[in-house]
Motif scaffolding. Structure first.
Motif, PDB file in Angstrom:
ATOM      1  N   VAL A 332       0.834  -1.197   0.000  1.00  0.00           N
ATOM      2  CA  VAL A 332       0.000   0.000   0.000  1.00  0.00           C
ATOM      3  C   VAL A 332       0.874   1.255   0.000  1.00  0.00           C
ATOM      4  CG1 VAL A 332      -1.715   1.305   1.302  1.00  0.00           C
ATOM      5  CG2 VAL A 332      -1.967  -1.165   1.054  1.00  0.00           C
ATOM      6  N   GLY A 333       1.984   1.206   0.746  1.00  0.00           N
ATOM      7  CA  GLY A 333       2.900   2.343   0.743  1.00  0.00           C
ATOM      8  C   GLY A 333       3.475   2.594  -0.638  1.00  0.00           C
ATOM      9  N   GLU A 334       3.837   1.538  -1.325  1.00  0.00           N
ATOM     10  CA  GLU A 334       4.366   1.675  -2.689  1.00  0.00           C
ATOM     11  C   GLU A 334       3.305   2.264  -3.619  1.00  0.00           C
ATOM     12  OE1 GLU A 334       7.179   1.086  -4.330  1.00  0.00           O
ATOM     13  OE2 GLU A 334       8.451   0.234  -2.772  1.00  0.00           O
ATOM     14  N   LEU A 335       2.078   1.771  -3.518  1.00  0.00           N
ATOM     15  CA  LEU A 335       1.011   2.275  -4.373  1.00  0.00           C
ATOM     16  C   LEU A 335       0.720   3.746  -4.100  1.00  0.00           C
ATOM     17  CD1 LEU A 335      -1.438  -0.777  -4.191  1.00  0.00           C
ATOM     18  CD2 LEU A 335      -0.113  -0.056  -6.188  1.00  0.00           C
ATOM     19  N   GLN A 336       0.740   4.147  -2.839  1.00  0.00           N
ATOM     20  CA  GLN A 336       0.489   5.549  -2.480  1.00  0.00           C
ATOM     21  C   GLN A 336       1.564   6.482  -3.041  1.00  0.00           C
ATOM     22  OE1 GLN A 336       0.328   5.091   1.787  1.00  0.00           O
ATOM     23  NE2 GLN A 336      -1.911   5.133   1.823  1.00  0.00           N
ATOM     24  N   GLN A 337       2.807   6.006  -3.072  1.00  0.00           N
ATOM     25  CA  GLN A 337       3.918   6.853  -3.507  1.00  0.00           C
ATOM     26  C   GLN A 337       4.195   6.766  -5.009  1.00  0.00           C
ATOM     27  OE1 GLN A 337       7.358   5.862  -1.072  1.00  0.00           O
ATOM     28  NE2 GLN A 337       6.046   5.609   0.717  1.00  0.00           N
ATOM     29  N   SER A 338       3.510   5.878  -5.691  1.00  0.00           N
ATOM     30  CA  SER A 338       3.818   5.630  -7.096  1.00  0.00           C
ATOM     31  C   SER A 338       3.556   6.852  -7.964  1.00  0.00           C
ATOM     32  CB  SER A 338       2.982   4.448  -7.612  1.00  0.00           C
ATOM     33  OG  SER A 338       3.163   4.284  -9.001  1.00  0.00           O
ATOM     34  N   GLN A 339       4.522   7.146  -8.844  1.00  0.00           N
ATOM     35  CA  GLN A 339       4.370   8.199  -9.840  1.00  0.00           C
ATOM     36  C   GLN A 339       4.224   7.603 -11.235  1.00  0.00           C
ATOM     37  OE1 GLN A 339       4.212  11.560  -8.948  1.00  0.00           O
ATOM     38  NE2 GLN A 339       4.108  10.636  -6.906  1.00  0.00           N
ATOM     39  N   ALA A 340       4.170   6.278 -11.319  1.00  0.00           N
ATOM     40  CA  ALA A 340       4.093   5.607 -12.617  1.00  0.00           C
ATOM     41  C   ALA A 340       2.672   5.665 -13.165  1.00  0.00           C
ATOM     42  CB  ALA A 340       4.549   4.165 -12.489  1.00  0.00           C
ATOM     43  N   SER A 382      -9.674   4.762  -1.510  1.00  0.00           N
ATOM     44  CA  SER A 382      -9.568   5.916  -0.612  1.00  0.00           C
ATOM     45  C   SER A 382      -8.317   6.735  -0.881  1.00  0.00           C
ATOM     46  CB  SER A 382      -9.600   5.453   0.848  1.00  0.00           C
ATOM     47  OG  SER A 382      -8.476   4.632   1.140  1.00  0.00           O
ATOM     48  N   ASN A 383      -7.267   6.090  -1.390  1.00  0.00           N
ATOM     49  CA  ASN A 383      -6.044   6.805  -1.729  1.00  0.00           C
ATOM     50  C   ASN A 383      -6.002   7.224  -3.196  1.00  0.00           C
ATOM     51  OD1 ASN A 383      -4.061   6.700   0.724  1.00  0.00           O
ATOM     52  ND2 ASN A 383      -4.946   4.647   0.625  1.00  0.00           N
ATOM     53  N   ASN A 384      -7.119   7.017  -3.908  1.00  0.00           N
ATOM     54  CA  ASN A 384      -7.235   7.388  -5.318  1.00  0.00           C
ATOM     55  C   ASN A 384      -6.087   6.818  -6.148  1.00  0.00           C
ATOM     56  OD1 ASN A 384      -8.587   8.590  -7.491  1.00  0.00           O
ATOM     57  ND2 ASN A 384      -7.328  10.452  -7.346  1.00  0.00           N
ATOM     58  N   ILE A 385      -5.758   5.559  -5.894  1.00  0.00           N
ATOM     59  CA  ILE A 385      -4.703   4.882  -6.651  1.00  0.00           C
ATOM     60  C   ILE A 385      -5.277   4.477  -8.001  1.00  0.00           C
ATOM     61  CG2 ILE A 385      -3.218   2.839  -6.732  1.00  0.00           C
ATOM     62  CD1 ILE A 385      -3.238   3.032  -3.586  1.00  0.00           C
ATOM     63  N   GLN A 386      -4.683   4.991  -9.062  1.00  0.00           N
ATOM     64  CA  GLN A 386      -5.199   4.807 -10.404  1.00  0.00           C
ATOM     65  C   GLN A 386      -4.500   3.656 -11.124  1.00  0.00           C
ATOM     66  OE1 GLN A 386      -7.769   6.755 -11.875  1.00  0.00           O
ATOM     67  NE2 GLN A 386      -8.013   7.464  -9.758  1.00  0.00           N
ATOM     68  N   ASN A 387      -5.200   3.145 -12.132  1.00  0.00           N
ATOM     69  CA  ASN A 387      -4.607   2.242 -13.124  1.00  0.00           C
ATOM     70  C   ASN A 387      -3.950   1.016 -12.496  1.00  0.00           C
ATOM     71  OD1 ASN A 387      -5.461   4.159 -14.952  1.00  0.00           O
ATOM     72  ND2 ASN A 387      -3.431   5.041 -15.266  1.00  0.00           N
ATOM     73  N   ALA A 410     -21.965  -4.324 -13.765  1.00  0.00           N
ATOM     74  CA  ALA A 410     -21.293  -5.069 -14.823  1.00  0.00           C
ATOM     75  C   ALA A 410     -21.506  -4.446 -16.191  1.00  0.00           C
ATOM     76  CB  ALA A 410     -21.772  -6.522 -14.822  1.00  0.00           C
ATOM     77  N   SER A 411     -22.614  -3.724 -16.388  1.00  0.00           N
ATOM     78  CA  SER A 411     -22.904  -3.134 -17.693  1.00  0.00           C
ATOM     79  C   SER A 411     -22.023  -1.938 -17.995  1.00  0.00           C
ATOM     80  CB  SER A 411     -24.377  -2.720 -17.769  1.00  0.00           C
ATOM     81  OG  SER A 411     -25.221  -3.840 -17.610  1.00  0.00           O
ATOM     82  N   THR A 412     -21.742  -1.136 -16.986  1.00  0.00           N
ATOM     83  CA  THR A 412     -20.960   0.097 -17.191  1.00  0.00           C
ATOM     84  C   THR A 412     -19.541   0.003 -16.666  1.00  0.00           C
ATOM     85  OG1 THR A 412     -21.640   1.045 -15.074  1.00  0.00           O
ATOM     86  CG2 THR A 412     -23.088   1.424 -16.975  1.00  0.00           C
ATOM     87  N   GLY A 413     -19.249  -0.973 -15.786  1.00  0.00           N
ATOM     88  CA  GLY A 413     -17.939  -1.059 -15.156  1.00  0.00           C
ATOM     89  C   GLY A 413     -17.816  -0.190 -13.931  1.00  0.00           C
ATOM     90  N   ALA A 414     -18.839   0.604 -13.617  1.00  0.00           N
ATOM     91  CA  ALA A 414     -18.803   1.447 -12.421  1.00  0.00           C
ATOM     92  C   ALA A 414     -18.663   0.565 -11.179  1.00  0.00           C
ATOM     93  CB  ALA A 414     -20.074   2.283 -12.335  1.00  0.00           C
ATOM     94  N   GLY A 415     -17.858   1.022 -10.240  1.00  0.00           N
ATOM     95  CA  GLY A 415     -17.650   0.268  -9.012  1.00  0.00           C
ATOM     96  C   GLY A 415     -16.522  -0.734  -9.090  1.00  0.00           C
ATOM     97  N   SER A 416     -15.872  -0.837 -10.253  1.00  0.00           N
ATOM     98  CA  SER A 416     -14.712  -1.719 -10.354  1.00  0.00           C
ATOM     99  C   SER A 416     -13.490  -1.011  -9.774  1.00  0.00           C
ATOM    100  CB  SER A 416     -14.450  -2.087 -11.819  1.00  0.00           C
ATOM    101  OG  SER A 416     -13.348  -2.967 -11.922  1.00  0.00           O
ATOM    102  N   VAL A 417     -12.660  -1.750  -9.087  1.00  0.00           N
ATOM    103  CA  VAL A 417     -11.466  -1.200  -8.436  1.00  0.00           C
ATOM    104  C   VAL A 417     -10.264  -1.228  -9.384  1.00  0.00           C
ATOM    105  CG1 VAL A 417      -9.875  -1.485  -6.488  1.00  0.00           C
ATOM    106  CG2 VAL A 417     -12.325  -1.938  -6.193  1.00  0.00           C
ATOM    107  N   GLY A 418     -10.226  -2.207 -10.265  1.00  0.00           N
ATOM    108  CA  GLY A 418      -9.133  -2.371 -11.220  1.00  0.00           C
ATOM    109  C   GLY A 418      -9.489  -3.536 -12.127  1.00  0.00           C
ATOM    110  N   VAL A 419      -8.503  -4.047 -12.838  1.00  0.00           N
ATOM    111  CA  VAL A 419      -8.753  -5.162 -13.740  1.00  0.00           C
ATOM    112  C   VAL A 419      -7.748  -6.269 -13.460  1.00  0.00           C
ATOM    113  CG1 VAL A 419      -9.666  -3.629 -15.515  1.00  0.00           C
ATOM    114  CG2 VAL A 419      -7.255  -4.306 -15.596  1.00  0.00           C
TER     115      VAL A 419
END
Length: 614
Positions: A332-340, A382-387, A410-419
């Motif tokens: 989680v620390g790595e994901l929070q600090q990621s600039q990639a 909650s940490n708005n970790i993208q992609n 499932a129709s729109t993908g809303a509520g998905s956290v990632g893939v």
């Protein structure tokens, strides 16, 4: 003194196969004489922007004492002909490391193709190709993703296909690189060695040695750097931190010893950067410039609590862990600090739910640890970790999943956290799910596609706007072939958290590396003589038994002489040997402690290894 022995070897049928097919199979299971003393080839791995691990295994053709070391030379160049040498040096190895050797070559340029080899007494290994990671801006990345390669289930045609690629940056291996099971007959007589289930350090070392003599596995390591983690079969099926389904303490000893043996052999035989991990842990970050951070996790041995059943009251326990608190905090620390641009998790088991009639199908997956999965999803959101893209192996089937969070649509993908992209196996058998696929589809709307039988690999292609996954399947694993066909392709756009159907097949045509020359096993057939080559004696020093591993060029009669430290012959065993790898298991319960010589004598050939009985 009583000395008992048993022989394990390959037996092939001339009545079924032609001569060329026999020779090809024989040599993919044995040694290529022209590769001496580096029969297992070379490998590289864990690329960083300024360094990469290079690996080889030295096979001595002379007596090496257990406390002696051997010094090898290594070189790194920018061309496949090894003319522009940019780094060189020496590395020592010994019986303590099973004669494997690694070098962390530093001072390299980012995102650059390099070529390397090893030598000993003017004998050179094959030339390997590797590639460093980018340091900053990069437009495109491309990887092959694999998992689950059971030698005796079939030919490694997946590896053969990947070895032909010049357009990938690395191979991501998600575990089950070897299997611990006892030997059984596979296609064309492919079978594992040792024949027993791997339990001891000697067993695991022999199994890795056996795998790495396979032509296709040797070639894919020669062609590309690997980024690898273990799953369960590098130790035992459905393992967890304190045990495994396929381990019985009463008959197989302490789990802690077996686990340590499996981990040690993995560290010795895989091109992983050992000094970057603490206490034998393998979770780590590999950074590819501004485009991708790759987080390789250990969901198997590091912090996993024992699996429970679907009706267990402990299933939803908030304190139940798949990875330890230490690994979780690191991730989680790595994901929070990621600039990639992309955050990719390379891990072992399916993260998305897989249910039938509302009940989890497999509690060995993240479904068996739902509280920690929910916690991870909440921290990502909650940490708005993208992609976030999850890469998964283990299940021997192919899946394209959204990762459904609270309120998932499932129709729109809303509520998905990632893939999540789940890759099938290289060869390992696909187990039936036990319920119709229609039930699986209706019960898991986040699953956008699946294929439940074919073997293959995944191409992962990333750029600033999207990450695309393509499933490529081999036509067969029962006969050698590198032909593949496309199964499906899915993508996720940057800034979105759900899958879409992909358009065109991805490709890379610029900045390709030079090809390396693979060894043709059949090219050396005319030069073969009736020679014997020692490969190993496991373990040495030994207590109750020792396994001798050696290669013979053809079938013949052989004598095994046991000599004491004064050279006095104590026992002679007469037997038959077969072409390719031969394995002798010598038990000597009444052999006194001390130093002995084991002499192999086949006609004019005479090979001796020095061993120590504890």
């Amino acid at each position: 003194m009583r000395l008992f022995y048993s022989i394990f070897a390959f037996f092939l049928s001339f009545s079924i196969f032609g001569q060329k097919q026999f020779d090809d199979f024989h040599l993919r299971s044995g040694l290529v004489p022209s590769m001496a003393p580096f029969y297992h080839g070379v490998a590289s791995g864990d690329p960083l922007s300024d360094r990469v691990i290079i690996w080889t295994r030295f096979t001595p053709d002379e007596v090496i004492q257990p406390n002696e070391s051997v010094t090898l030379n290594w070189r790194m160049a920018t061309d496949v002909d090894m003319q522009n040498i940019v780094a060189s040096g020496q590395v020592s190895t010994s019986m303590e490391r099973d004669f494997t050797a690694k070098v962390d070559v530093s001072g390299l340029q980012p995102f650059t193709c390099y070529y390397y080899d090893f030598s000993y007494n003017s004998l050179y290994s094959i030339v390997g190709r590797t590639k460093t990671a980018p340091a900053s801006s990069v437009d495109n990345l491309r990887f092959a993703v694999v998992s689950c390669s059971d030698y005796q289930r079939g030919y490694f045609n997946v590896y053969a296909s990947i070895a032909e690629h010049n357009d990938i940056d690395a191979v991501i291996h998600l575990g089950d690189y070897i299997y611990e099971y006892e030997a059984s007959a596979g296609p064309d007589g492919r079978t594992s060695e040792p024949s027993n289930e791997t339990i001891s350090l000697a067993d695991y070392r022999t199994r890795y040695s056996h795998y790495r003599l396979d032509k296709d596995l040797r070639n894919v390591h020669q062609a590309h750097p690997f980024i690898a983690v273990w799953d369960d079969h590098e130790t035992a099926n459905n393992s967890w931190m304190d045990g495994a389904d396929n381990h019985t303490t009463s008959s197989e000893g302490e789990w802690s010893i077996r686990k340590a043996s499996g981990k040690q052999a993995f560290m010795e035989w895989m091109p992983i950067r050992e000094n970057a991990v603490e206490n034998g842990q393998i979770y780590r970050a590999i950074r590819y410039g501004n485009l991708m951070n790759l987080y390789m996790l250990d969901t198997r041995l590091e912090g996993r609590m024992e699996q429970v059943g679907a009706t267990s009251s402990a299933l939803n326990d908030a304190d139940r862990t798949l990875i330890s608190e230490q690994q979780y905090s690191w991730l989680v620390g790595e994901l929070q600090q990621s600039q990639a641009q992309w955050n990719v998790l390379g891990q072992q088991i399916m993260m998305a739910p897989l249910k039938a009639f509302g009940v989890p199908v497999n509690l060995d997956q993240w479904d068996g640890y739902p509280a920690q999965r929910t916690r991870l999803y909440n921290d990502v959101l909650s940490n708005n970790i993208q992609n976030m893209v999850v890469l998964t192996g283990d299940i021997h089937t192919s899946w394209a999943n959204d990762l459904p969070g609270s309120g998932y649509n499932a129709s729109t993908g809303a509520g998905s956290v990632g893939v999540e992209f789940v890759v099938t196996s290289v060869t390992s058998a696909s187990s039936p799910l036990g319920v119709p696929t229609s039930i699986i589809s209706s019960s898991n709307p986040h699953n956008k596609w699946s294929e439940l039988s074919k073997k293959g690999y995944l191409i992962l292609d990333l750029n600033a706007t999207r990450t695309q996954a393509e499933w490529w399947f081999v036509n067969s694993i029962t006969s050698p072939s590198s032909e593949v066909s496309l199964g499906a392709k899915y993508m996720v756009n940057s800034g979105e958290r759900f899958l879409r159907n992909a358009g065109d097949i991805s490709s890379r045509t610029e900045g390709l590396c030079q090809s390396v020359n693979f060894v043709d096993p059949n090219a050396s057939l005319s030069t073969l003589s009736n020679n014997l080559v020692w490969v190993s004696a496991y373990p040495n020093p030994f207590d109750k038994e020792i396994t001798l591993q050696f290669n013979a060029s053809k079938a013949s009669k052989m004598k095994i002489n046991i000599l004491d430290n004064q050279g006095k012959r104590m026992k002679t065993i007469e037997t038959e040997i077969v072409p390719g790898m031969n394995y002798f298991n010598l038990e000597a319960e009444n052999l006194k402690s001390g130093t002995y010589s084991i002499e192999l004598n086949a006609g004019r050939n005479n090979k001796v290894v020095r061993v120590i009985r504890l």
